[in-house]
Structures are given as C-alpha cells and as structure tokens.
Write an enzyme that holds these catalytic residues in place. Structure first.
Site, PDB file in Angstrom:
ATOM      1  N   GLU A 166     -15.053  10.155   0.743  1.00 39.15           N
ATOM      2  CA  GLU A 166     -15.341  11.014   1.892  1.00 39.15           C
ATOM      3  C   GLU A 166     -15.295  10.160   3.139  1.00 39.15           C
ATOM      4  O   GLU A 166     -15.979   9.138   3.224  1.00 39.15           O
ATOM      5  CB  GLU A 166     -16.735  11.621   1.771  1.00 39.15           C
ATOM      6  CG  GLU A 166     -16.787  12.752   0.791  1.00 39.15           C
ATOM      7  CD  GLU A 166     -18.183  13.356   0.720  1.00 39.15           C
ATOM      8  OE1 GLU A 166     -18.975  13.147   1.655  1.00 39.15           O
ATOM      9  OE2 GLU A 166     -18.450  14.011  -0.285  1.00 39.15           O
ATOM     10  N   ASP A 213     -27.254  14.706   9.889  1.00 37.12           N
ATOM     11  CA  ASP A 213     -27.273  13.309   9.477  1.00 37.12           C
ATOM     12  C   ASP A 213     -28.522  12.558   9.911  1.00 37.12           C
ATOM     13  O   ASP A 213     -29.037  12.759  11.006  1.00 37.12           O
ATOM     14  CB  ASP A 213     -26.026  12.592   9.998  1.00 37.12           C
ATOM     15  CG  ASP A 213     -24.808  12.983   9.191  1.00 37.12           C
ATOM     16  OD1 ASP A 213     -24.847  12.771   7.965  1.00 37.12           O
ATOM     17  OD2 ASP A 213     -23.858  13.514   9.771  1.00 37.12           O
TER      18      ASP A 213
END
Lengths: 422, 265
Positions: free
Chosen positions: B49, B60
């Site tokens: 990824e 995040d």
C-alpha cells in the site's frame, strides 16, 4: 420567541432556483445543490446517522423545543437587540447601519446558540463526553459553557497559534472546567484543531459527541448548526417588522466557516428583495497564503468531510491561509454558502486585515462597542455599502461577537502597522 | 479482474494469507520509497500500500501524519510520482495500491485519476474518507477500469451496512481492527474477529485486517481468521528513523519477521 415552527423543515414543492427550493435544502443525502455530502472515515458514519435521527426526533419533540427556548431566553439572554449605530451611520453618510447584537449574548458571541442545542442533543443520544474545536475561542468558550451548565466533561482542541492570540478565551474555558488541548501540527490554527478533534472522535465516538462550531463538516452538521443559528435571522426579521415596518435592504455578515452568516441569512433567503452580503477575510492581499477567502478565491473541493469551496493547490493539498482574525482563519467554508454563491443568492466580498482593524477602532470610538475582529470585517463592508445608499435605506449587520478577546491583539497589530509604515 | 483479485485467488488456492506493508510515498523522497518497495517485493511481500501524502488526514495517527508532512515539505507531487512509477512497477511481482484522501482524487478528476493511476501501475485504491454514500461515481469508474476500489469496514459498522459495503467493494475488504486512528497498539486487535466471522456469511471477498497491527505476535494472535494483514505505522516509524543502509536493511528484516509469521499461519 417560539422556535418550534422554524426548526421544523417545511416540505415544499421544489422547482430549480425558486425561492422555496433555496430553503428546502439540504436533501436527505446532505446536499445543498451539488455541495455538502459526507466524506469521512467509515468509523464515523454510524455516529453521523445516529446524530441525524436524534436531531429529527428532537425537532419534532415539543419538550426539546421548550427546553431550548427556555435556555435561549433565560441563560443566553435572547432575543438579542437590533441597534441603530447612529454615529457610525453619520460618519459613513448614506444608509442607516443597524447591528444585530449577538455580541450581547451570554459568552459574547452567537456560538452559544449552537452549543446549547447540540449539548441537548448529546444528552438525548446518551453520550457522556463532549469535544470541540475552536479558532478564536468563542466556540470553545460556548461549548465549555454549555458543558458546565449541564455537567458534561469537555475537551477543546485549539491551534497553538490561536491559544497565543486568544488568551482570555483560553483562560475562560479552563475556568469553566474544560480541558484545552493546544494543537501543534500544521499551521497550528483552526483547520488543525478540526483535524485533531476529528481524530479524537475517531477513537471516542461510542461515548463522545463532537460539537462542530460552524456550518462545516459532514452531513448533518451544516444543517444542524445552521438551524440552531437561524434564531438570529428569525429574530432579525421580526424585529425589522416591528422597528421599520419592513425588512432591511441589505443584510451583511462575516464568513469564516460561516455559521453566524448562515444563521442570519437563512431566514432571509426566501425574501428575494433583501440583498445578502457575506464578507470573507481578505488578510494581507489576494495571493495564495495571504488571505482566507475560500469563496472569493478558492475552488470546489473536499475538506473536513464536505464538498464546498476550498483553498487548495493543484494536488488537492490545503493551502496555508492568513487572517488577523482567528475566527476567519480557515481554508474552507460551509457548503450552503457555496450553494448560495453559485445560485447568486448571496454576494461574497472580502475585507482585508487593515480595513478590519480600522473598523474595530471606528466602531469603538463612534459607538462605544468593541466588535469582535471577525465582526469588524462585516461592519467594514457594510460601511462601504451604506455609503452608496440613501438615508432611507437600511443596512443590517450581524455583529456576531464582542471584541474584548481581541483588544490586546488589535493593539499589538496596530502598533506593528504603525512601525511598518514609518 | 485486477491483479489484486489474481493475488487472492492464488493465495486462497494455496491456503495462504497476505502480508501488505504500507509505506508513505515521498518520505523522505520518492527514490527511497521505491527502494523500500523493491525490497518488500524481493522478500516476498504480497501487496504494498502506497500512502499518498495529504495535508489534512483525519483517519491517520501521528506517525503517518508526520510522514505526510515530511513528504509534502520535501515537495511531493502526485503527478511526478505517477510519472516515475512505471519504472518501478514494471519490475515488481506484487501489486501495489494507493491509499489516499478523496480530496486529492476529486481535485485530479475521478476519471483522470483512475486512468492515470492504472496506467502508472497501481492496481487499485483505498480511499478512507469516501464512505459508501459518497462512492457511487468513483466506484463505477473503478469498475470500468478494472481498478480495485478497496472499501473499509469498521467495528462501528452495523452488519447490514457492512453487507452493502462488501457488495460495493472490489479486490478485498479492508477491515479496520479498532475504533480509532492508525497507529501501533500493544494488544492484538482480536475483538474484530467476531464481526469478520459474521461478515463471512455474506461475502466471498478476501477480508484483510489493518490499523494497530505491528508485530509477529499480533499476527499469531489473530491467526488464519483473515485473508491478509496490513502493517503501516510500524513501518513508517522505521522509515522515519532510517539514516544508514543498515537502517534500511532493518526495515526489510522487520518486514521479513512479519512475513514469516504470516506465511507460517
């Protein structure tokens, strides 16, 4: 004043662009025309659905309405007066300038209208903790106030730069028992505070409600905040009928995220003969990074969960922004403002730092009112508009907050400007 | 069928699980990112990824956010990455997918982005801030291009909604192990496994687990209940600290330790 009839959205026949179509937004997917929607991580989606249904249940519950009305009357001090700024009007020449005095609300700004409503929703949803972001600190104070009133633990995220320039509000939040968490990432202003509050919510969503302070963020926040703030415009309409026997010719409000403007404008949107003017932060000029005027200089894009006008680069990265006013220092704007811009129902202009600081002083000297630096942007534009109108015309400005919080920073900035000009 | 589908078809036939490391593009620069990806490929990782830096990430945690800041400060540009990418992907055995904000995709134009990303060698995309309600247009474009749109399901997703998301997902389902942001956690996030078990009754798609997985012990604790494991922050943290060639070898060794735990399930 009874909110019940107003908060419930009327079902109307819509035909594109008609006045009724303009007010029957958002649709059930949270869209104002093409703007708005919901762009958040899956973790938050269920909580947003829960909020949406709690909100719709609440506005159909007369007890909720009564409780909110009671709070707005006895705790906030509503209705806020309509005030004729006589000496300011004389100074400008032209139209009469009137203020909708949101600065006289408890906590000194319009933000409390929303935080009390959302705190009530929090309790209806059975959640036990509240978080918020704040720029100028007004929303943080209003959230801390609502939380203290109901006895709900409160955490406020605030950019470290804003902590510095809005000290009085930081102190007041702490006095009311809120925890203020300075945010050191990015530009250390409102946008970063929102990011951090969202991250907190990602982990705490089961027992925590996030009270967004403006008409931004994912659906249903832009609608809920607008509806709670619409008490401003509804009162203004009623007061105008009483005081003038008619509606004002022009209504002006400042726009950062856009909550006081949305609350002021929304009840006027269907009255198409009333000119509506939103005033963005022109900062130091119109080059990227020097201002925070998303509608004037931005482009359609996605930020903080909704599709609206955004200041971003060709890669979709958010651009730095600047305004002397912490409450307007934001690279996005509520999706309904984007809708009003594109349908041309509201005209958006900008006012630079310099003009806002001048206006702060002029209003202080001519009216004995310290306006918030945010509101000074609106007054500045209103003065220009008034100067070109006749004495029978009425320009109504939303004086969204008081400027005590800004006094020290304004003095510092004026000194700085004087030094730079020598 | 994208190369992601091919990968899981083969893994299933062999009764194997996938290890999918995450790395931030452009941290500290694109050339280094490419070297790290090549190493992952060499040691036998199954998919990589590639995080596209974004100025305002919501999902995040501090580790990945800091990597985005470093990459953007170093001048990361998406077009430049896409220009350089074919030279890398031409020699890779494993597929790579991008993980990125919808803000960036929207800004580039949905159709333009998907065709450019596919041409550059991406097999699909994970777009964490584009939930089901907002994904219809992107989803249709991805299907037209045989480009996997890997959607996320979380512990807060009701089962009925999870079924709908699964029906709109291609490649694999990214099951978020915890209610929260990305980042290392000390406990193996095993509470998600009940939900994954329920979801299996409604979908044949591979289900991979991410968020909070950072060690071989986590992998062993979760076991073979999932089709793959995503490790992000634990790698990004090591990239941030890496200065010498030995440090970069350390990243490979860490990835190898996870990979061998996955291969031994």
């Amino acid at each position: 004043m009874d909110n019940t009839l107003y908060l419930k959205r009327k079902t109307m026949n819509s035909s594109t662009g008609s006045p009724t179509d303009m007010v029957s937004v958002p649709d059930e997917t949270g869209r104002f025309g093409k703007f708005g929607g919901c762009y958040v991580p899956e973790t938050l989606v269920d909580a947003l659905h829960q909020l949406e249904s709690a909100y719709h249940e609440a506005i159909n519950d007369s007890q909720f309405q009564q409780q909110l009305d009671e709070l707005l009357t006895r705790f906030v001090g509503r209705p806020s007066p309509l005030y004729y700024a006589r000496r300011l009007s004389q100074k400008c020449g032209g139209a009469q300038i009137w203020f909708k005095r949101e600065d006289l609300n408890h906590t000194g700004a319009h933000k409390i209208n929303n935080t009390l409503g959302q705190a009530l929703l929090t309790m209806r949803m059975g959640k036990s903790r509240i978080i918020a972001e704040t720029g100028a600190g007004q929303h943080g104070v209003a959230t801390a106030t609502a939380c203290a009133h109901f006895g709900i633990p409160c955490v406020v995220y605030m950019g470290a730069e804003d902590v510095r320039r809005q000290q009085p509000n930081v102190r007041n939040m702490k006095l009311m028992g809120a925890e203020v968490r300075p945010v050191e990432t990015g530009s250390r202003t409102l946008r970063d505070a929102i990011n951090e509050a969202m991250r907190d919510w990602m982990a705490s969503v089961a027992d925590t409600h996030y009270i967004i302070g403006s008409v931004v963020g994912p659906h249903p926040f832009p609608q809920i905040v607008r509806d709670f703030q619409s008490v401003i415009g509804r009162e203004a309409i009623e007061q105008s009928q009483t005081d003038f026997g008619r509606l004002p010719d022009t209504v002006v409000a400042c726009v950062g995220g856009g909550s006081n403007a949305a609350g002021m404008f929304y009840p006027f949107v269907g009255h198409t003969d009333v000119e509506l003017v939103g005033v963005e932060a022109g900062g130091l000029g119109n080059t990227a990074g020097a201002h925070a005027a998303s509608l004037s200089y931005g482009e359609p894009g996605v930020l903080h969960g909704s599709f609206s006008y955004v200041l971003q680069d060709e890669d979709g990265q958010t651009l730095p922004v600047h305004s002397a006013s912490a409450g307007l220092d934001y690279p996005g704007v509520g999706p309904e403002h984007a809708f009003w811009k594109d349908t041309q129902r509201v005209r958006y202009v900008s006012c630079d730092d310099h003009a806002a600081l001048d206006t702060f002083q002029i209003v202080a000297e001519t009216e004995g009112i310290l306006p918030a630096l945010e509101s000074s942007h609106a007054v500045s534009a209103a003065m220009k508009i008034a100067a070109e109108k006749s004495a029978d015309d009425i320009v109504l400005v939303c004086l969204s907050g008081r400027g005590d919080k800004d006094a020290a920073e304004v003095a510092r900035l004026i000194d700085e400007m004087k030094r730079n000009s020598h | 069928m994208s190369t992601v589908d091919d990968l899981f078809k083969k893994l299933r036939a062999d009764d194997k699980r996938a290890f999918m490391p995450f790395v931030t593009a452009g941290d500290p620069d694109v050339a280094t990112t490419f070297k790290i990806i090549e190493q992952f490929d060499t040691i036998g990782c199954h998919l990589c990824e590639v995080g596209i830096p974004y100025s305002d990430p919501i999902a995040d945690g501090p580790t990945i956010q800091a990597s985005f800041v470093r990459a953007l400060d170093a001048g990361f540009k998406l077009d430049s990455l896409l220009d350089q990418l074919p030279a890398l992907t031409a020699n890779l055995t494993m597929p790579i997918v991008s993980m990125m904000s919808y803000s960036i995709i929207f800004r580039k134009g949905l159709e333009q982005f998907v065709s450019a990303a596919k041409a550059a060698g991406f097999a699909g995309a994970i777009v964490p801030d584009c939930p089901l309600e907002s994904a219809a247009e992107l989803s249709a474009i991805c299907r037209d291009h045989d480009f996997s749109l890997i959607q996320l399901i979380t512990p807060t997703t009701p089962l009925e909604r999870a079924r709908k998301i699964a029906a709109n997902t291609t490649g694999f389902i990214y099951f978020v192990s915890v209610t929260g942001i990305t980042g290392e956690r000390s406990d193996a996030p095993s509470q998600a496994l009940d939900q994954i078990g329920q979801l299996r009754e409604y979908t044949d798609l591979p289900i991979c687990l991410g968020f909070g997985i950072s060690s071989a012990q986590h992998i062993q604790a979760i076991g073979s209940a999932v089709d793959g494991f995503i490790v992000g922050s634990a790698i990004v943290k090591r990239v941030a600290k890496a200065k010498s060639p030995e440090d970069f070898d350390g990243i490979s060794k860490f990835a190898e330790s996870i990979l061998s735990a996955v291969n031994n399930l």
